[in-house]
Write a protein that holds these residues in place. Structure first.
Motif, PDB file in Angstrom:
ATOM      1  N   GLY A 262     -12.762   7.042 -42.832  1.00  0.00           N
ATOM      2  CA  GLY A 262     -12.244   7.598 -44.064  1.00  0.00           C
ATOM      3  C   GLY A 262     -12.802   6.966 -45.321  1.00  0.00           C
ATOM      4  N   ARG A 263     -13.837   6.163 -45.176  1.00  0.00           N
ATOM      5  CA  ARG A 263     -14.457   5.546 -46.348  1.00  0.00           C
ATOM      6  C   ARG A 263     -15.514   6.472 -46.916  1.00  0.00           C
ATOM      7  NH1 ARG A 263     -16.326   0.440 -43.573  1.00  0.00           N
ATOM      8  NH2 ARG A 263     -14.469  -0.116 -42.450  1.00  0.00           N
ATOM      9  N   ASP A 264     -15.835   6.251 -48.167  1.00  0.00           N
ATOM     10  CA  ASP A 264     -16.891   7.014 -48.824  1.00  0.00           C
ATOM     11  C   ASP A 264     -18.078   6.074 -49.025  1.00  0.00           C
ATOM     12  OD1 ASP A 264     -18.305   8.989 -50.076  1.00  0.00           O
ATOM     13  OD2 ASP A 264     -17.274   8.784 -51.991  1.00  0.00           O
ATOM     14  N   PRO A 265     -18.991   6.008 -48.048  1.00  0.00           N
ATOM     15  CA  PRO A 265     -20.088   5.048 -48.151  1.00  0.00           C
ATOM     16  C   PRO A 265     -21.069   5.423 -49.259  1.00  0.00           C
ATOM     17  CG  PRO A 265     -20.440   6.468 -46.280  1.00  0.00           C
ATOM     18  CD  PRO A 265     -19.090   6.822 -46.855  1.00  0.00           C
ATOM     19  N   VAL A 266     -21.680   4.410 -49.844  1.00  0.00           N
ATOM     20  CA  VAL A 266     -22.681   4.620 -50.883  1.00  0.00           C
ATOM     21  C   VAL A 266     -24.015   4.873 -50.196  1.00  0.00           C
ATOM     22  CG1 VAL A 266     -23.909   3.534 -52.791  1.00  0.00           C
ATOM     23  CG2 VAL A 266     -21.459   3.159 -52.507  1.00  0.00           C
ATOM     24  N   VAL A 267     -24.663   5.947 -50.578  1.00  0.00           N
ATOM     25  CA  VAL A 267     -25.975   6.264 -50.041  1.00  0.00           C
ATOM     26  C   VAL A 267     -26.987   5.887 -51.106  1.00  0.00           C
ATOM     27  CG1 VAL A 267     -27.466   8.074 -49.121  1.00  0.00           C
ATOM     28  CG2 VAL A 267     -25.003   8.137 -48.687  1.00  0.00           C
ATOM     29  N   ALA A 268     -27.659   4.782 -50.897  1.00  0.00           N
ATOM     30  CA  ALA A 268     -28.579   4.261 -51.906  1.00  0.00           C
ATOM     31  C   ALA A 268     -30.014   4.544 -51.526  1.00  0.00           C
ATOM     32  CB  ALA A 268     -28.376   2.758 -52.065  1.00  0.00           C
TER      33      ALA A 268
END
Length: 153
Positions: A75-81
């Motif tokens: 349920g996390r919103d990972p950062v796509v870098a």
């Protein structure tokens, strides 16, 4: 062999579900799931054909996808870098024309010639007079990299 990929991909949409099932057996060594629709089999088989010809994802890319999927499951919103994170205090140096340009990375943006900017692209635009990807202009993002760049926050 890469010359043969394009015709093999082009023929996939013309094949029946039974013919696609035969290809599935050839590429995956098993019958396709019965509930898998024909229109979903085509891109899966297309990927597999390209994968066998050109190779699979790198181990690093596979690990990144695994990490992202785990984060989404939790349920996390990972950062796509797309570009590496730069620590405050980092100095970027770029020669353009006959001038050397210095940019300081700060915790809340960038400092260039005594002024603050929110993005490297703003600074690259000032220097060149044209629209540039700031991370690309300053050499912290390769041109072949996909995805949006993450600039200092």
């Amino acid at each position: 062999m890469p010359d043969l990929v394009e015709p093999r991909l082009a023929v996939l949409p013309t094949l029946s579900k039974a013919a696609l099932g035969d290809l599935w057996k050839q590429f995956f060594g098993s019958t396709p799931p019965t509930q898998l629709r024909r229109d979903l089999m085509i891109p899966i088989l297309a990927y597999r054909i390209q994968e066998q010809t050109f190779g699979s994802l790198s181990a690093r890319a596979q690990q990144r996808l695994l990490d992202l999927s785990r984060a989404f499951e939790k349920g996390r919103d990972p950062v796509v870098a797309g570009a590496p994170h730069m620590r405050p205090g980092t100095r970027l140096v770029r020669q353009w024309g006959d001038r050397v340009h210095l940019v300081n990375v700060e915790s809340n943006g960038y400092e260039y010639q005594g002024a603050r900017y929110q993005s490297l692209s703003e600074i690259a635009r000032l220097i060149t007079g044209t629209r540039w990807s700031g991370p690309l202009f300053f050499g912290i993002k390769r041109e072949s990299t996909t995805g949006k760049s993450q600039e200092a926050q």
